[in-house]
Every structure is written in C-alpha cells, then in structure tokens.
Design a protein around this motif. Structure first.
Motif, mmCIF file in Angstrom:
data_model
loop_
_atom_site.group_PDB
_atom_site.id
_atom_site.type_symbol
_atom_site.label_atom_id
_atom_site.label_comp_id
_atom_site.label_asym_id
_atom_site.label_seq_id
_atom_site.Cartn_x
_atom_site.Cartn_y
_atom_site.Cartn_z
ATOM 1 N N ASP A 806 0.817 -1.215 0.000
ATOM 2 C CA ASP A 806 0.000 0.000 0.000
ATOM 3 C C ASP A 806 0.849 1.262 0.000
ATOM 4 O O ASP A 806 0.330 2.363 -0.188
ATOM 5 N N ALA A 807 2.165 1.121 0.210
ATOM 6 C CA ALA A 807 3.056 2.283 0.154
ATOM 7 C C ALA A 807 4.490 1.784 0.052
ATOM 8 O O ALA A 807 4.848 0.745 0.621
ATOM 9 N N ILE A 808 5.301 2.518 -0.713
ATOM 10 C CA ILE A 808 6.739 2.252 -0.808
ATOM 11 C C ILE A 808 7.453 3.541 -0.431
ATOM 12 O O ILE A 808 7.271 4.571 -1.075
ATOM 13 N N MET A 809 8.262 3.462 0.635
ATOM 14 C CA MET A 809 8.916 4.669 1.147
ATOM 15 C C MET A 809 10.413 4.416 1.276
ATOM 16 O O MET A 809 10.834 3.501 1.980
ATOM 17 N N LEU A 810 11.191 5.208 0.590
ATOM 18 C CA LEU A 810 12.649 5.104 0.597
ATOM 19 C C LEU A 810 13.232 6.414 1.121
ATOM 20 O O LEU A 810 12.944 7.491 0.591
#
Length: 1145
Positions: A806-810
């Motif tokens: 539901d989310a990709i955070m880098l």
C-alpha cells in the motif's frame, strides 16, 4: 501528467455571479498570481500581496487626476489588475524595458500617459479600441493586428520588450508612448516566448478584405495563447502541423481532516479532477512534477497541527510551505472545487454557463503516491547523480506522451486490478508474433481544442484516421484483439471515460469511414496543379497548393471546374497579350543592351506580368507585336501603386487574373468550410477520439517497455495480495517479498556482468556493511523492483514474488535547507516522521544510514526507537546503519532480522563482495575508502593509530551473528561499481523493397512466402541430417506491412528477412536486431512504405547460411535482387549450394 476526457458530472454555479469580468467583486486579501516558478526559473523568492499601500495610494492618486480630465474612471477591480501588472514590471531588468516603464501612467488598463505623443484614448482611435479589448482580458498581454504587424502599447509593450526580445517602436524617444510589436510571420515565436515565461496573450485580428477609403478595419478577438495551450486560429488553412505542449492545469490545494487535497483544472478539456487524503510529501512530489498555469492555496492550509495560523513554522506543513514559498500563488476560500472553477472562468474569460466535467476515477486499495524522497532517489523525478528509472524502463527513442504516461504511473501506482491488467497486457505483448502498428500518439488536449474551435486541418484529420485505423487493425487481429480488450480498463483510469468495447470499435469505424469519405489521404492524386505553356509553373503551384489535395475532388467538383476555366482564360490572355511581344524581342537580333522582355511570376503580388525594357520600337511600322505593346500599361499593386519601371500588364490579363483569384478564393473557402464542417461532425465523437488516442499512448508505452525489458533480460514478477489476517504470516510467503537474482536497475545485464542478490523478506531487516559495500544500491534496487512490480511492469531479476504494497517509502541521505532554517538532521527527522505516521503492515520501508546527522550516542538511541516502532507496525523493510552501538541496546523487537553486506579477506586486505548475507558486519572499511579517494596517507596513518588507542579493545572481537558464529566471509565474487555499457552500431547497407512483377502485391507476397518456406525447410532437413538429430526446425513466415513494426518476441532472436522494395527489387538479409534493421531500411528516401517477410532461425550461423541460400535461389527463380554480395559467402554452406537451382513445386 494529466490524462483528460469527459464524464457525466457537471458543476453548476450560483446565479448571482455575473458573466462580465468587470462586474465581479474584487478579490480580497489574496496574493496576486505570478507566472510559475518553473517557467521563471525560480528567480523570485518573495510573495507580494495587495497590502502595498504606497503603490495603491499612487495608483489611486493618478486615477483621480484622470477623472478630472476625462470620463475613464477606474473601479476597484481595475486597480487590482494594475497592481498585478505593476508587480511584474518591478521584475523587469532590461535597460530598454526600464526606460519604457518610466513612461507608463497607471490611469487606465493599458498604462498609457495620454499627454504623450500618440497616447490619445479618444473614442474611435486605435488606442481606444485596444482599451476595449484589454478591459475584457485585463491580465493578458494584448497583441493587435495592424497591417503586417502585431502591435502592443503601454504595459503590454514593456512585457514584449522584456520577455520576447523585441525592440520598441520608435526607439527610446521619451515623448511617445511605449510601443512594440512583431511581424506577422514571427507571431508564433513571440507567443512561445511569452507563454514560456508564464504570460497569457489575447490576439486581436483584422477582418481581411477590401475596405472603404479612409475607414478603419474591423477587428475581433481571434483567440488566446496560454502556457500549455497554444494559439490555433487559422491552423485549418495552413499546410503544417502545430506543436502542442503538455496542457498546464490550474492547481488548487486545500486541506481537510483526511489529509491534503489537490485539484487540477484544465480549461482546454473543460475537465477537473481531485485527489484527496494525500500526505504532505506526496503533495510536494506532485507539485515538483507538475507544470501548472496558476497555483491557488486554500485558506484551510493556514491551520496546522499546532493550532496556529502561522503556517509552516511548526512541524507539519513546513515542507509544503517551503515548496510554495518559492512559487507564485493566490489564496482562495469557500468550497475548494466550486471556488477554483470560478477562478478558472475568471482567468480564461469563460461564460458562466460553461460547465466542467469531473474525470476523477474513484477506486479503493490504490497505493499511496510516491513520497518526494522516494521519487528522487530512484530517478522517477530527474535528480542529478541518481540513475533514472525512466531511462531504463523504455528505449531511448520512446519519448513524449508514452514516457509521460509511464512516469505518471510510477509516481501514482495503480490499484491491484489495474496493475494485474497491465501485467497481463505486457505478457501478451511479449509473446505476439504478428506485426504491430506504429501507434500514432495524439495529444487529447490538442484533439479537443482543434475540433472545438474547428481548426483541425487535413494533416490532423489524417493523423486522427491513423489512430482509428490502428484501433481497427488491433481489433481485426486475433493476437492483438485480446490486448485491445485488456487496454480498455487502463484507458478508463487515465481518461475517466467508461466505454463499452463493441461500441468503441463501432464508433471508431464510423469515424474512420467519415474521414476517408471527406479527406484526401496519402497517395491520392486526383487534383493536379494547373499547368499551361507561357505561364510560370510556380504561379499555379503557389496559388493552388493551399487548397488542393485536402478534400476529395467529388466535394469540390464545381469549384475545381471554375478554377480550371479561369486558369485557361488567364493562359489565353497571356498568350494573346504577352507572347507576341516576347516573340518579337526574340526575333530581334541586337547587340548587348538591346531590347529585353519575358513573362514572369511576381510572387509578392501574386500576379503574372510582362517584365522588359527597351522593347518599344523607335518607329511604329505595323510590325507583329506592336498592337500588343500599345496595350501595355504599368503594373500596379493591390493598393493602386505602380510596382516598378519594368513591370507591365494589360486590361485583359488583369481581368483574367482577377477571375482566377476569385475562383481560387471560392475554392479555398469551400475547402475550409468542408474541413470545419468535418470538425463539427466529429465533435460528437470527441470522447471516442480521446479514448482511442489515450489507448494507443498506453499501448505504445507498454510495447516499448516489454521490448526494452526483454532486451535487458528482465522478468515478470508474481504479484499477490496480502493475506487478510495481518497478525499471522503466511506459510507460503504471500505476505513477504522474495526476489531471486536481483540486480541494480541501472545495470544492463545483457551488456555485462553484475552482482545478483537474493532477497527473502518476511519482516524488517537491520542491515550493516562496509562503506562501498552496496547497502544504498541494494535499497534502491529493492525499491525500484517493488515499485515496478506493483505497477505491472517487468523487474530486473531472475524471478520475483511481490506482495501488493500500500506504500513504498525510501529514505536516503538528507541535506540541510537554509531557506527553511533546517539542518540536515531536522530534514531527516521530518521525513522519518512522515514515514512512521504513514507506514502500515502492508508497507515497504527502506531507510539508509539512519540518524547519521547527529551525535552518535543519542542518534543510536533514536534509531533504536525508530526500529522498534517499525517492528511494532509489522511492515516489510530495511534499515541500514553504521551505528553499531544499536546492537548493544535492549531493543524490544519481535520480527527484526539482522542482515549484512558481505566482505572477504584477499591479499591481506578486506574487500566487499556486495552480496547480502545473514548476521552483523562491524567492518566499515573507512580507512580503505578514505585512502582510495585520495586522502593524504599521513592522515590515514594517524587515524589508524588513534583508532587503535581508542577503540581496539572495544572492537577486538570478531564479527559474529546472534548465535556466536563467524561470518562475512565467502568466495571471491567479481564485481565493479559501474557496469560497462557497450553499444555496437550496426552498419546497414542502403537497401529497399518490392519486386518486378505484374502480379498484385498480395499475390506476390504469398508467392515469395511459399518459395522461401519450401527452400528453407529443405535446408533445415539437410542441416538436421548433418547434426544427426531428429528435431527439424519449422519455417514460419510472418509479414510486416507498411506502417507496422515487428513484435517484441523477435528481440534477441536471429532472423532472416526479405524486403519488397518500391523499385521492383528484393533484398535478403539476416540480423539479430530486426526492429532496428527495419527502421534503418525505412529511413532511406522512398522506403517508408517498405514491407517485409521474416522468420526466426536457430542461431546466427544458420541465419547466414539461409541468407546465402535465398539470395542465390531467388535469383535463379527469376526475381531481381538489389544486392547479391552476401550470396558469395563460401563459408556459409557447401559449394554446390550456389550451383544448383532448387525446383519449387
């Protein structure tokens, strides 16, 4: 990017709002709009407001003085517009502009000082007329057509000089009003210069045609040019296309309890879309990637989480404030959508009855848009020093709309159903064997504007027909038909249009038929240019090429007949009045300086006249030609002025010219009427056309991605949903992420070796490793692979199972922000806050070198708290660190796993292996890295001594895992920091297609296919016997017609092909890059419509043998080949291969 169309949601406005711009109430407490900082290169850092009381008092004082002398009174609305312009003039820097600004007087909307020369605003003057136009669109630069120029006066002239590079009329004389302009031929360039700098332009045209003596020509507003929305008036009658930029929306931002909301309104399409529940990071990402016309901020943004109105000073809202503070915006209040649409109508001067349609497509379970840090660190947003993900997803020749679509998909990942559909489409595309269309890409905004304003010319109609025909081509092909059906849903998401498949195909067919009935298509030549002896051919070419060949002859039979009659009459008049004189001169033998005369085309005057000198006889003796000479009179131009001393005409020729021009004008008017009528007919099918154009954009993008993915040896991942139970991990790994053979996305595996890693992630990883050991590269690679997977794209791995996140955070390194008064650690903590508050058990969180911007001990403890928080959330992810003290903290974690980047001991030195392994790595390789980067050796030696004194005892133990085993050792693995990319240029001979035969092309193609199949099958049988194998390769020929290209399935395969050239010759070749070879062939002059037959063979050696066989045997069968050089290769088969002729039955 903004994919726009129509939907049946209509927004209405209160009746009390006036249509007239001048009667609307003034804007209160709003910061005036400024051109986008993206357009002005962020050179302004200050926000101006209406509270500039000194400027306001100056304007009011000037206006009072004007009221005494005339009746032109300024209301409060006009004052606000003048202040808006005054702020822009304060930004001017050119000396010539500053000199003109001094002559302005803010007593009227034009800024004219009526006391200066040519400054009168008396009713009936041109200045007064321009003031009336200016009052309708007071915030647009006014360009008024005056003869062969477009002119501006006052404030507008200053803007032209500053931003369009024009010189003021009359120089810098202080006694006259500011005035500037451009020639008619330079209008497009001037408009581009102004819109590029964020200005809108109102263009006023003259009514063309004769006028009575001493009377002023009538004028009308012909159109507007806005950033992203060009001027199209008159396009229907010209022969070239108009570059149409990506449309630029009006953007509104507001905030509610659910989060931030962004509203995008496009005047061109009369549509709007809204997206809410956005995080601050996601909203800033959208602003960074959006070129907009105007930016409006809702007053709800002034309230932040501290409960104060000092927006941006306390915590949340600071990032957005920092982004907007460098841009130009206005405040607005009330209902965000209704008020923003009202603002748009005000900006563009639209009537109150104009409605905007909602194209927002609501659907659940869509991942959150990428955060700004994530988008920049994987190159989805261009960032210096970061490998661009877009550049490796698509071939270098795939640009424009398809590239924008892919970028938008990466920044805004689709719902699971759409991602699965995109992957299914891509898989089908990867396996098609038939040829594919060229996929004509047409901007939806361009379609809508040209058809709405009835300015689409025959070139645009041909392009529209190509779009429709390519849809029908896919529908009629069994392999492409399934792809076409699957493309309907992604197109619906991009356009907001839900259309039934069969209805869509039926409407495309109807529209294509209607265009083909009206428009002269490529290759049709039923309207030849007139040609008569004695009249220069250039004359007829220039006069008739502006209308012939646009619509089919059947629709203009009468007009063409009239033009032909007039052309014949003109030829007769020229023959009777001019030819005897020319014959007389030619018959006269005279030395140098004797009589001269000829019939010439006066291009500037669109006339055929006699040009000569010294041709009048000294004595009239009744000789041939004298009567015609007596009839000659000096040629005059359209204004009744004598053209020159050597140009002559006669009454009969002038009458014939007038008749011919009148017939030509009627024919051109008829053609334009038919083209505009066709635009009106297609307006009712605009939704179909928009949908079709967007579908082909998506198809081209996906075909290009599949082709590039196959070339790079990427794979399709398995995309799975999370289990419903979040507390229980799935036994089959459905809630985990597993990638085998993962490689950095910026490395081309097909071009060279790279390190492959296997990542099996069921929980949070705490990653350690040396400097240069590959931690950052691993995080980027995992982030890119996960993002590509949930978008439905191929991934750089050998196999992959990716849950639908539901989310990709880098989060990578942070820099300080002096403009916001924040240190790098403050910026990092702000981003970490956004990650922690936004992460769920279905998120992927990747943090590189956490808390490295502060004191080590406290930074270690903060990092420990962050790891505990992420572990408690239960998300997937990796946190990398050099803070080894974190392992000494009593962390309360349940699912966190220790991972490391491996090292090995070679020749007395510790070196990284760039491989992911289990355990903890305390070796940083800091000294080695510093030495490698050129730090003086004395510093390195002293650092080693200090390290031994301070830390030797503490770090004397070996690196161990949680069970006390040694690790971080292994076999030597070859690797380099960068992949070496070698591109070999294929040298291709100049070759083309078709053979000399009386058979039709279809019959000829089948005959060649039959001969090729028989000969090659016999060759394969012979090769099979030599290799003592029972497997016989089957020959299957595929055709590639004109305007088609080979499918992605031929990428990397050896192919033999036969090209049919227009010069009735064949060309036989073999290649491992069929698509590139075909592009090379078709790039040659006259070869654009070449068609091909091809078949795949097992290996290049066999391809060379088959090529040689076909060259020789096709020659023996009676076909003419363009080249037989490759038929002499003796290494590609037995000698008797070229001596015997194979008989084909």
């Amino acid at each position: 990017m903004y994919w726009l169309a129509a939907k049946n949601a209509v927004v209405s406005f209160p009746k009390f709002r006036s249509i007239s711009l001048l009667l609307r109430s003034p804007v209160l407490n709003h910061t005036p709009f400024r051109p986008s900082s993206l357009l002005l290169r962020r050179q302004f850092g200050q926000i101006y407001c209406f509270k500039d009381w000194k400027a306001s008092r100056g304007i009011k004082k000037a206006s009072k003085q004007v009221r005494v002398s005339n009746d032109n009174a300024l209301n409060d609305k006009d004052l606000s517009h003048l202040m808006w312009w005054q702020e822009r003039l304060q930004l001017c820097r050119k000396p010539s502009t500053l000199h003109l600004v001094k002559r302005l007087k803010y007593s009227n909307l034009l800024g004219l000082d009526v006391s200066l020369k040519n400054g009168s605003l008396k009713e009936g003057t041109l200045n007064w007329e321009m003031l009336q136009f200016k009052s309708k669109f007071p915030r647009e630069v006014l360009l008024c057509r005056v003869g062969d120029f477009y002119e501006s006066i006052g404030i507008d002239a200053c803007i032209l000089v500053e931003f369009a590079g024009l010189n003021p009329f009359g120089g810098l004389r202080p006694e006259s009003i500011p005035k500037a302009g451009c020639p008619v031929m330079n209008l497009r360039q001037t408009l581009d210069d102004l819109t590029r700098n964020g200005y809108s332009v109102c263009i006023v045209e003259e009514v063309q045609g004769p006028t009575q003596a001493r009377s002023r020509k009538s004028r009308f507003i012909s159109g507007h040019a806005h950033p992203g929305n060009p001027y199209v008036f008159g396009l229907v009658g010209i022969d070239h296309d108009l570059d149409f930029p990506e449309p630029m929306p009006v953007v509104g931002i507001s905030r509610s309890a659910r989060g931030y909301c962004i509203i995008l309104v496009l005047e061109t399409m009369k549509t709007y879309s809204s997206e809410d529940s956005l995080t601050e990071d996601a909203l800033v990402t959208k602003l960074r990637t959006c070129r907009y016309h105007h930016l409006f901020l809702h007053t709800s943004l002034r309230q932040n989480n501290s409960g104060t109105c000092r927006w941006g000073e306390y915590g949340e809202g600071g990032l957005l404030w920092g982004e907007c503070n460098s841009r130009h915006f206005e405040w607005f209040e009330g209902d965000p959508i209704l008020e923003l649409l009202f603002k748009v109508k005000e900006i563009y001067g639209l009537e109150n009855e104009v409605t905007f349609r909602n194209v927002t497509v609501p659907y659940e379970n869509r991942p959150r848009p990428l955060y700004l840090g994530t988008a920049t660190q994987i190159g989805a947003v261009p960032t210096e020093g970061i490998p661009s993900l877009l550049n490796v997803l698509l071939p270098s020749d795939c640009t424009g709309l398809p590239r924008l679509y892919v970028r938008d998909l990466l920044l805004n990942p689709p719902a699971y159903e759409i991602a699965s559909t995109i992957q299914a489409i891509s898989k089908l595309m990867s396996n098609v064997t038939c040829s594919i269309p060229e996929f004509t890409c047409v901007s939806s905004a361009k379609l809508v504007k040209l058809l709405e304003l009835r300015e689409a010319n025959h070139i645009e109609f041909c392009r529209i027909k190509n779009v429709l025909d390519e849809i029908l081509h896919m529908y009629g092909n069994c392999e492409l038909n399934e792809i076409l059906k699957l493309l309907m849903d992604p197109t619906w998401i991009s356009t907001g249009l839900k259309i039934d498949f069969e209805t869509f195909v039926k409407e495309c067919k109807c529209a294509s038929i209607r265009i083909s009935e009206m428009i002269s298509l490529d290759g049709e030549s039923d309207q030849k240019i007139s040609s008569y002896n004695g009249i220069p051919s250039d004359f007829f070419e220039d006069m008739e090429c502006v209308w012939k060949g646009r619509v089919k002859r059947i629709h203009i039979e009468y007009e063409i007949a009239e033009v032909e009659k007039a052309a014949e009459a003109l030829s007769l008049a020229v023959t009777e009045d001019f030819l005897p004189i020319v014959s007389r001169i030619k018959a006269t033998t005279a030395p140098l300086g004797g009589p001269k005369g000829e019939i010439l085309y006066a291009r500037e005057h669109e006339a055929v006249w006699f040009k000569g000198k010294r041709f009048r006889p000294a004595v009239w003796a009744g000789t041939p030609g004298e009567e015609q000479i007596k009839q000659l009179k000096p040629a005059i131009d359209s204004k009744g002025r004598k053209v020159g001393e050597e140009w002559f005409s006669t009454m009969k020729v002038e009458d014939a010219l007038m008749r011919y021009h009148e017939a030509g004008a009627k024919a051109k008017a008829k053609v334009l009427e038919l083209l505009r009528g066709l635009s009106s007919e297609l307006q009712i099918k605009i939704n179909i056309l928009v949908f079709a154009s967007m579908l082909l954009v998506i198809a081209k993008a996906l075909f290009a991605h599949v082709s590039e993915g196959r070339r790079r040896k990427w794979v399709f991942p398995t995309l799975v949903r999370f289990n419903n139970s979040e507390s229980i991990k799935s036994s089959d790994g459905a809630n985990g992420l597993k990638i085998i053979g993962l490689s950095p996305y910026w490395f081309d595996v097909a071009e060279g070796s790279t390190i492959h890693n296997t990542v099996d992630m069921q929980s949070l990883f705490l990653l350690t490793g040396p400097n240069g050991g590959g931690k950052s590269s691993l995080l980027r690679s995992i982030c890119a692979a996960a993002l590509l997977g949930i978008c439905g794209f191929m991934v750089p791995a050998e196999s992959a199972l990716i849950p639908y996140l539901d989310a990709i955070m880098l989060h990578m390194k942070s820099y300080d922000s002096p403009a916001d008064g924040k240190s790098s650690f403050q910026v990092e903590m702000s981003e970490i806050r956004s990650i922690i508050t936004g992460a769920t058990s279905r998120s992927l969180v990747l943090i590189d070198e956490i808390c490295r911007g502060t004191e080590t001990a406290k930074g270690t403890c903060i990092a420990g708290g962050i790891i505990e928080a992420l572990d408690n959330i239960g998300c997937l992810g990796i946190v990398s660190t050099h803070l080894h003290g974190i392992f000494d903290l009593p962390l309360n974690t349940k699912n966190t796993t220790f991972k490391a980047m491996g090292t090995e001991y070679v020749d007395g030195q510790t070196k990284p292996t760039w491989k992911l392994i289990d355990g903890i790595c305390r070796e940083s390789l800091a000294f080695e890295t510093a030495k490698k980067e050129g730090v003086p050796e004395t510093i390195i030696l002293r650092a080693e001594v200090l390290y031994q004194l301070a830390y030797a005892k503490k770090n004397s133990s070996e690196r161990i895992d949680t069970k006390g085993r040694k690790f971080c050792s292994g076999t030597r693995i070859g690797c380099s920091d960068e992949a070496d990319l070698h591109f070999s240029n294929i040298s291709v001979e100049s070759v083309h297609h078709k053979i000399e035969s009386v058979m039709s092309m279809e019959v000829l193609q089948k005959e060649i296919e039959r001969i090729v199949t028989v000969m090659c099958q016999r060759k394969f049988v012979k090769l099979t016997k030599l290799k003592n194998t029972s497997e016989i390769a089957e020959v299957q020929c595929f055709a590639i017609a004109a305007r088609e290209q080979p499918p992605p399935s031929v990428i990397g395969a050896s192919c033999v092909y036969v090209m049919l050239r227009p010069d009735n010759k064949l060309y036989v070749g073999q290649t491992d890059d069929l698509a590139g070879r075909i592009r090379t062939h078709r790039s040659k002059e006259g070869m654009q419509t070449a068609s091909f037959l091809y078949f795949k063979v097992p290996g290049k050696s066999v391809a060379c043998q088959i090529e040689t066989l076909l060259i020789n045997q096709l020659c023996n069968q009676g076909f003419t080949l363009a080249s037989i050089v490759d038929g002499k290769h003796r290494n590609f088969g037995p000698p008797d291969l070229f001596m015997k002729t194979v008989t084909v039955h």
